[in-house]
Design a protein around this motif. Structure first.
Motif, PDB file in Angstrom:
ATOM      1  N   VAL A   1       0.869  -1.183   0.000  1.00 59.02           N
ATOM      2  CA  VAL A   1       0.000   0.000   0.000  1.00 59.02           C
ATOM      3  C   VAL A   1       0.903   1.229   0.000  1.00 59.02           C
ATOM      4  O   VAL A   1       2.020   1.189   0.538  1.00 59.02           O
ATOM      5  N   VAL A   2       0.427   2.301  -0.631  1.00 58.08           N
ATOM      6  CA  VAL A   2       1.143   3.575  -0.635  1.00 58.08           C
ATOM      7  C   VAL A   2       0.221   4.626  -0.034  1.00 58.08           C
ATOM      8  O   VAL A   2      -0.951   4.721  -0.415  1.00 58.08           O
ATOM      9  N   VAL A   3       0.735   5.406   0.917  1.00 54.68           N
ATOM     10  CA  VAL A   3      -0.053   6.466   1.539  1.00 54.68           C
ATOM     11  C   VAL A   3       0.640   7.802   1.267  1.00 54.68           C
ATOM     12  O   VAL A   3       1.863   7.905   1.345  1.00 54.68           O
ATOM     13  N   ILE A   4      -0.159   8.816   0.930  1.00 55.25           N
ATOM     14  CA  ILE A   4       0.382  10.095   0.478  1.00 55.25           C
ATOM     15  C   ILE A   4      -0.217  11.235   1.296  1.00 55.25           C
ATOM     16  O   ILE A   4      -1.428  11.288   1.504  1.00 55.25           O
ATOM     17  N   ALA A   5       0.648  12.147   1.730  1.00 58.01           N
ATOM     18  CA  ALA A   5       0.238  13.379   2.410  1.00 58.01           C
ATOM     19  C   ALA A   5       0.396  14.539   1.435  1.00 58.01           C
ATOM     20  O   ALA A   5       1.464  14.706   0.840  1.00 58.01           O
ATOM     21  N   SER A   6      -0.657  15.349   1.273  1.00 60.59           N
ATOM     22  CA  SER A   6      -0.617  16.441   0.307  1.00 60.59           C
ATOM     23  C   SER A   6      -1.509  17.573   0.788  1.00 60.59           C
ATOM     24  O   SER A   6      -2.563  17.340   1.367  1.00 60.59           O
ATOM     25  N   SER A   7      -1.082  18.808   0.515  1.00 60.28           N
ATOM     26  CA  SER A   7      -1.876  19.958   0.938  1.00 60.28           C
ATOM     27  C   SER A   7      -1.817  21.027  -0.153  1.00 60.28           C
ATOM     28  O   SER A   7      -2.000  20.708  -1.320  1.00 60.28           O
TER      29      SER A   7
ATOM     30  N   PRO B   1       4.295  -0.977   3.744  1.00 59.86           N
ATOM     31  CA  PRO B   1       3.750   0.329   3.337  1.00 59.86           C
ATOM     32  C   PRO B   1       4.862   1.287   2.927  1.00 59.86           C
ATOM     33  O   PRO B   1       6.006   1.176   3.375  1.00 59.86           O
ATOM     34  N   VAL B   2       4.509   2.222   2.061  1.00 60.70           N
ATOM     35  CA  VAL B   2       5.413   3.300   1.664  1.00 60.70           C
ATOM     36  C   VAL B   2       4.664   4.613   1.850  1.00 60.70           C
ATOM     37  O   VAL B   2       3.495   4.724   1.459  1.00 60.70           O
ATOM     38  N   GLY B   3       5.317   5.601   2.447  1.00 62.21           N
ATOM     39  CA  GLY B   3       4.717   6.914   2.639  1.00 62.21           C
ATOM     40  C   GLY B   3       5.365   7.953   1.745  1.00 62.21           C
ATOM     41  O   GLY B   3       6.578   7.908   1.514  1.00 62.21           O
ATOM     42  N   LEU B   4       4.551   8.881   1.252  1.00 63.38           N
ATOM     43  CA  LEU B   4       5.040  10.021   0.474  1.00 63.38           C
ATOM     44  C   LEU B   4       4.524  11.299   1.120  1.00 63.38           C
ATOM     45  O   LEU B   4       3.337  11.381   1.476  1.00 63.38           O
ATOM     46  N   ILE B   5       5.390  12.287   1.253  1.00 61.41           N
ATOM     47  CA  ILE B   5       4.991  13.586   1.786  1.00 61.41           C
ATOM     48  C   ILE B   5       5.271  14.636   0.724  1.00 61.41           C
ATOM     49  O   ILE B   5       6.412  14.825   0.301  1.00 61.41           O
ATOM     50  N   LEU B   6       4.198  15.331   0.325  1.00 62.17           N
ATOM     51  CA  LEU B   6       4.282  16.312  -0.751  1.00 62.17           C
ATOM     52  C   LEU B   6       4.093  17.722  -0.204  1.00 62.17           C
ATOM     53  O   LEU B   6       4.078  17.950   0.999  1.00 62.17           O
ATOM     54  N   THR B   7       3.908  18.648  -1.103  1.00 63.13           N
ATOM     55  CA  THR B   7       3.788  20.068  -0.809  1.00 63.13           C
ATOM     56  C   THR B   7       2.717  20.377   0.235  1.00 63.13           C
ATOM     57  O   THR B   7       1.686  19.719   0.287  1.00 63.13           O
ATOM     58  N   GLY B   8       2.959  21.396   1.041  1.00 59.30           N
ATOM     59  CA  GLY B   8       1.963  21.828   2.016  1.00 59.30           C
ATOM     60  C   GLY B   8       2.581  22.588   3.160  1.00 59.30           C
ATOM     61  O   GLY B   8       3.764  22.428   3.468  1.00 59.30           O
ATOM     62  N   MET B   9       1.771  23.428   3.794  1.00 55.42           N
ATOM     63  CA  MET B   9       2.214  24.197   4.945  1.00 55.42           C
ATOM     64  C   MET B   9       1.939  23.418   6.222  1.00 55.42           C
ATOM     65  O   MET B   9       0.928  22.728   6.325  1.00 55.42           O
ATOM     66  N   GLY B  10       2.837  23.528   7.184  1.00 60.34           N
ATOM     67  CA  GLY B  10       2.637  22.841   8.450  1.00 60.34           C
ATOM     68  C   GLY B  10       3.493  21.593   8.552  1.00 60.34           C
ATOM     69  O   GLY B  10       4.518  21.449   7.876  1.00 60.34           O
TER      70      GLY B  10
END
Length: 371
Positions: A185-191, A301-310
């Motif tokens: 599974v891949v989980v992504i954080a984006s803002s 699992p693999v996590g990705l963190i993309l653009t965003g404030m905070g």
């Protein structure tokens, strides 16, 4: 709220809206926000394009639905012809049709949007004022480039998950991952900036042989339109996640706007999402909650963190890191807003730091290497 640095000239804002009432309201909001001044107003899209070219504002608040040339048309014309165009903030109707057009605008280069209405009022000026001031602060940070780290040197995609990309100046070294095999599974954080960035990441990776779940900070109504837009752009299944429904390979799931979600294991290699309404998380959908649940439920699992404030995603990435799982982070210098990526990097949680297409290529390489 972060304002332009003291002693600098105020940021000049152009208001483009066909409603005299909204122009007056936005004029009052901008005029009473320290560090910003109204540079001018336009009553339709064509006049707006001319005003952008003649006044050269720093920021443009842009209505979506206007006679003659709509907000999308304005974005396309200005982006195609201007060198160093202004930062655009959309001010849109809080409807299904308005949501679809707003998502298109975000994909065309607008950094963020302010809904004209709330669940209680057809036109909620209190909400518009609060949100617009926060978006103006984000625009100011983009324009001044404060604390933006340097771009990492170009590097080829590493041959193995455990081999980090070359470190960049001012960024701590990437940690090593002990995970092996294809992700389940891949989980992504984006803002902020996500609607522009997600196609760049997912394009090289999709179709992907495992579910991809995205926590994109977005209000209700807009998430379904974003899913539809991504599906049309990528040519793969992109859906708004449903509570309890099993996740399928080759499918991208977007958490519903304003709701958090946890990954749960149904049986070996099969997952579902439990949607949550309660909680005090500031950012919704919340990436920390999603990442922590992936660390508990998934095998690889693999996590990705993309653009965003905070800092959303950092604590969830810590849970993945404690299991030795990869955390791929967007190069802060390539992000529309660098706060979320930089937070994870400074915490020592990134296994690799790449630009958006590089992240997608890396995901694809993980599957190819596994055979």
């Amino acid at each position: 709220m972060t304002l332009p640095p003291p002693g600098t000239a105020p940021m000049r804002v152009l208001i483009v809206d066909d409603s005299a009432f909204m122009r007056a309201s936005l004029r009052h909001i901008v005029g009473n926000t320290p560090g910003f001044v109204v540079a001018g107003e336009a009553t339709d899209g064509l006049t707006g394009v001319d005003a952008i070219r003649s006044l050269r504002p720093d920021i443009v608040t842009l209505d979506i639905d206007m006679p003659g040339l709509d907000g999308i048309g304005v974005l396309k014309r200005v982006r195609a012809s201007a060198a160093g165009p202004p930062v655009f903030i959309m001010v849109s109707a809080f409807t299904t049709q308005g949501a679809s057009l707003t998502v298109t605008a975000l994909s065309c280069g607008a950094i963020d949007f302010v809904p004209k209405a709330s669940e209680h009022f057809k036109t909620d000026l209190a909400q518009v004022g609060e949100l617009l001031r926060s978006k103006l602060a984000i625009a100011a940070a983009i324009l001044t480039g404060r604390d933006r780290p340097p771009m990492r040197p170009a590097a080829q995609i590493p041959a193995a998950i455990s081999q980090p990309a070359a470190p960049a100046q001012s960024l701590p070294p990437a940690r090593r991952s002990s995970a092996a095999g294809a992700p389940d599974v891949v989980v992504i954080a984006s803002s902020t900036g996500g609607p522009q960035t997600l196609p760049q990441v997912l394009g090289p990776a999709c179709p992907f042989k495992a579910p991809i779940v995205i926590a994109q900070h977005i209000p209700p109504v807009f998430s379904r339109s974003l899913a539809d837009s991504l599906a049309a752009t990528l040519g793969v299944a992109v859906v708004e996640a449903e509570d309890g429904r099993e996740l399928s390979p080759n499918t991208v799931y977007l958490l519903p706007g304003g709701r958090n979600g946890e990954l749960v294991r149904v049986r070996a290699g099969v997952f579902a999402l439990r949607l949550l309404d309660e909680g005090t998380a500031v950012y919704r959908p919340n990436a920390d909650i999603l990442f922590r649940s992936a660390a508990l439920s998934a095998r690889r699992p693999v996590g990705l963190i993309l653009t965003g404030m905070g800092t959303d995603g950092t604590e969830g990435a810590r849970a993945l890191s404690q299991r030795g799982c990869p955390v791929l982070v967007q190069d802060p210098a390539s992000a529309v807003i660098w706060g979320m990526p930089r937070s994870a990097i400074d915490a020592g949680l990134a296994t690799e730091v790449l630009d958006a297409p590089g992240l997608g290529q890396r995901l694809a390489a993980m599957v190819e290497k596994s055979g």
